[in-house]
Design a protein around this motif. Structure first.
Motif, PDB file in Angstrom:
ATOM      1  N   PHE A 120      30.818  28.890  45.882  1.00 64.16           N
ATOM      2  CA  PHE A 120      31.622  28.293  44.818  1.00 64.16           C
ATOM      3  C   PHE A 120      31.538  29.170  43.570  1.00 64.16           C
ATOM      4  N   LYS A 121      32.689  29.526  43.019  1.00 70.02           N
ATOM      5  CA  LYS A 121      32.754  30.307  41.777  1.00 70.02           C
ATOM      6  C   LYS A 121      33.688  29.587  40.816  1.00 70.02           C
ATOM      7  N   ASN A 122      33.192  29.283  39.638  1.00 67.31           N
ATOM      8  CA  ASN A 122      33.999  28.579  38.644  1.00 67.31           C
ATOM      9  C   ASN A 122      34.687  29.570  37.708  1.00 67.31           C
ATOM     10  N   VAL A 123      35.253  30.617  38.296  1.00 64.05           N
ATOM     11  CA  VAL A 123      35.981  31.634  37.522  1.00 64.05           C
ATOM     12  C   VAL A 123      37.210  32.063  38.318  1.00 64.05           C
ATOM     13  N   VAL A 124      38.153  32.682  37.619  1.00 61.47           N
ATOM     14  CA  VAL A 124      39.329  33.235  38.298  1.00 61.47           C
ATOM     15  C   VAL A 124      38.901  34.504  39.033  1.00 61.47           C
ATOM     16  N   SER A 152      39.666  37.583  38.957  1.00 64.13           N
ATOM     17  CA  SER A 152      39.435  38.819  38.198  1.00 64.13           C
ATOM     18  C   SER A 152      38.039  38.874  37.583  1.00 64.13           C
ATOM     19  N   LYS A 153      37.357  37.733  37.487  1.00 63.77           N
ATOM     20  CA  LYS A 153      36.006  37.677  36.902  1.00 63.77           C
ATOM     21  C   LYS A 153      34.903  37.691  37.960  1.00 63.77           C
ATOM     22  N   ILE A 154      35.268  37.654  39.227  1.00 64.45           N
ATOM     23  CA  ILE A 154      34.275  37.638  40.309  1.00 64.45           C
ATOM     24  C   ILE A 154      33.801  39.064  40.576  1.00 64.45           C
ATOM     25  N   LYS A 155      32.497  39.233  40.672  1.00 64.92           N
ATOM     26  CA  LYS A 155      31.907  40.551  40.936  1.00 64.92           C
ATOM     27  C   LYS A 155      31.762  40.740  42.445  1.00 64.92           C
ATOM     28  N   MET A 156      32.459  41.770  42.979  1.00 65.69           N
ATOM     29  CA  MET A 156      32.427  42.006  44.418  1.00 65.69           C
ATOM     30  C   MET A 156      31.022  42.315  44.907  1.00 65.69           C
ATOM     31  N   SER A 157      30.245  43.047  44.123  1.00 68.77           N
ATOM     32  CA  SER A 157      28.888  43.401  44.553  1.00 68.77           C
ATOM     33  C   SER A 157      28.031  42.139  44.693  1.00 68.77           C
ATOM     34  N   GLU A 158      28.251  41.157  43.833  1.00 68.79           N
ATOM     35  CA  GLU A 158      27.509  39.898  43.920  1.00 68.79           C
ATOM     36  C   GLU A 158      27.879  39.139  45.194  1.00 68.79           C
ATOM     37  N   ILE A 159      29.166  39.095  45.513  1.00 64.98           N
ATOM     38  CA  ILE A 159      29.627  38.413  46.733  1.00 64.98           C
ATOM     39  C   ILE A 159      29.031  39.096  47.968  1.00 64.98           C
ATOM     40  N   ARG A 160      29.106  40.423  48.018  1.00 59.83           N
ATOM     41  CA  ARG A 160      28.547  41.158  49.170  1.00 59.83           C
ATOM     42  C   ARG A 160      27.048  40.905  49.300  1.00 59.83           C
ATOM     43  N   GLY A 161      26.342  40.908  48.183  1.00 63.54           N
ATOM     44  CA  GLY A 161      24.901  40.655  48.206  1.00 63.54           C
ATOM     45  C   GLY A 161      24.574  39.262  48.699  1.00 63.54           C
ATOM     46  N   LYS A 162      25.334  38.278  48.234  1.00 61.58           N
ATOM     47  CA  LYS A 162      25.109  36.893  48.665  1.00 61.58           C
ATOM     48  C   LYS A 162      25.404  36.729  50.160  1.00 61.58           C
ATOM     49  N   VAL A 221      35.361  29.365  47.230  1.00 62.59           N
ATOM     50  CA  VAL A 221      36.078  28.365  46.444  1.00 62.59           C
ATOM     51  C   VAL A 221      36.035  28.851  45.007  1.00 62.59           C
ATOM     52  N   ARG A 222      37.212  29.188  44.475  1.00 61.58           N
ATOM     53  CA  ARG A 222      37.287  29.774  43.134  1.00 61.58           C
ATOM     54  C   ARG A 222      38.252  28.979  42.260  1.00 61.58           C
ATOM     55  N   LYS A 223      38.118  29.198  40.987  1.00 60.59           N
ATOM     56  CA  LYS A 223      38.951  28.499  40.012  1.00 60.59           C
ATOM     57  C   LYS A 223      40.429  28.756  40.299  1.00 60.59           C
ATOM     58  N   LEU A 224      41.221  27.750  40.067  1.00 58.77           N
ATOM     59  CA  LEU A 224      42.657  27.849  40.281  1.00 58.77           C
ATOM     60  C   LEU A 224      43.272  28.886  39.355  1.00 58.77           C
ATOM     61  N   GLU A 225      44.182  29.671  39.892  1.00 63.54           N
ATOM     62  CA  GLU A 225      44.878  30.672  39.087  1.00 63.54           C
ATOM     63  C   GLU A 225      46.106  30.038  38.447  1.00 63.54           C
ATOM     64  N   TYR A 226      46.321  30.366  37.204  1.00 63.76           N
ATOM     65  CA  TYR A 226      47.512  29.870  36.521  1.00 63.76           C
ATOM     66  C   TYR A 226      48.589  30.934  36.559  1.00 63.76           C
ATOM     67  N   LYS A 227      49.800  30.536  36.910  1.00 66.14           N
ATOM     68  CA  LYS A 227      50.884  31.489  37.116  1.00 66.14           C
ATOM     69  C   LYS A 227      51.696  31.750  35.850  1.00 66.14           C
TER      70      LYS A 227
END
Length: 134
Positions: free
Chosen positions: A36-40, A42-52, A81-87
């Motif tokens: 679960f990430k409470n960010v859009v 563009s704010k998610i760090k790929m290295s953090e996801i890969r590490g997790k 599960v990430r924050k909803l993107e606004y269009k």
């Protein structure tokens, strides 16, 4: 609810590992690693996801939930599960979509399926589906 009897909380070892938030064991031994990430995107760090993902796979193997990486590739899925993107801002929306595809591709090697949901999509496509199965 029955769903929680099959849910493993992986982040209990936060002092040692950065792992996914949960692991759900579904019907026919299908596994779902959930982050679960409470960010859009563009704010998610790929290295953090890969590490997790890497830590979560190791923990699942240590707990004898998974045999090895081939087992994960055969029967495990990763759900972000990430924050909803606004269009409203089209350029920002397109950049977020591109970023989401990039980080999802960066963990595809470990799983049968990789999925990204907004909180509403997660509830509709995962929670409701699996609580009905039980």
């Amino acid at each position: 609810m029955e769903i929680f009897t099959k849910m493993y909380k992986l982040d209990v070892h936060k002092d040692k590992y950065m792992s996914c938030d949960a692991l759900y064991k579904g019907k026919d031994n299908e596994l779902y690693f959930i982050e679960f990430k409470n960010v859009v995107p563009s704010k998610i760090k790929m290295s953090e996801i890969r590490g997790k993902v890497s830590a979560s796979l190791l923990i699942a193997m240590e707990l004898d939930i998974l045999k090895d990486l081939k087992d994960a590739q055969k029967r495990a899925s990763f759900i972000l599960v990430r924050k909803l993107e606004y269009k409203a801002n089209l350029q920002g929306y397109l950049l977020n979509r591109a970023k989401r595809r990039t980080y999802l591709a960066s963990v595809q090697w470990a799983f049968k399926k990789v999925i990204s949901y907004s909180p509403d999509e997660f509830e509709r496509n995962f929670l409701i589906k699996f609580t009905k199965e039980d």
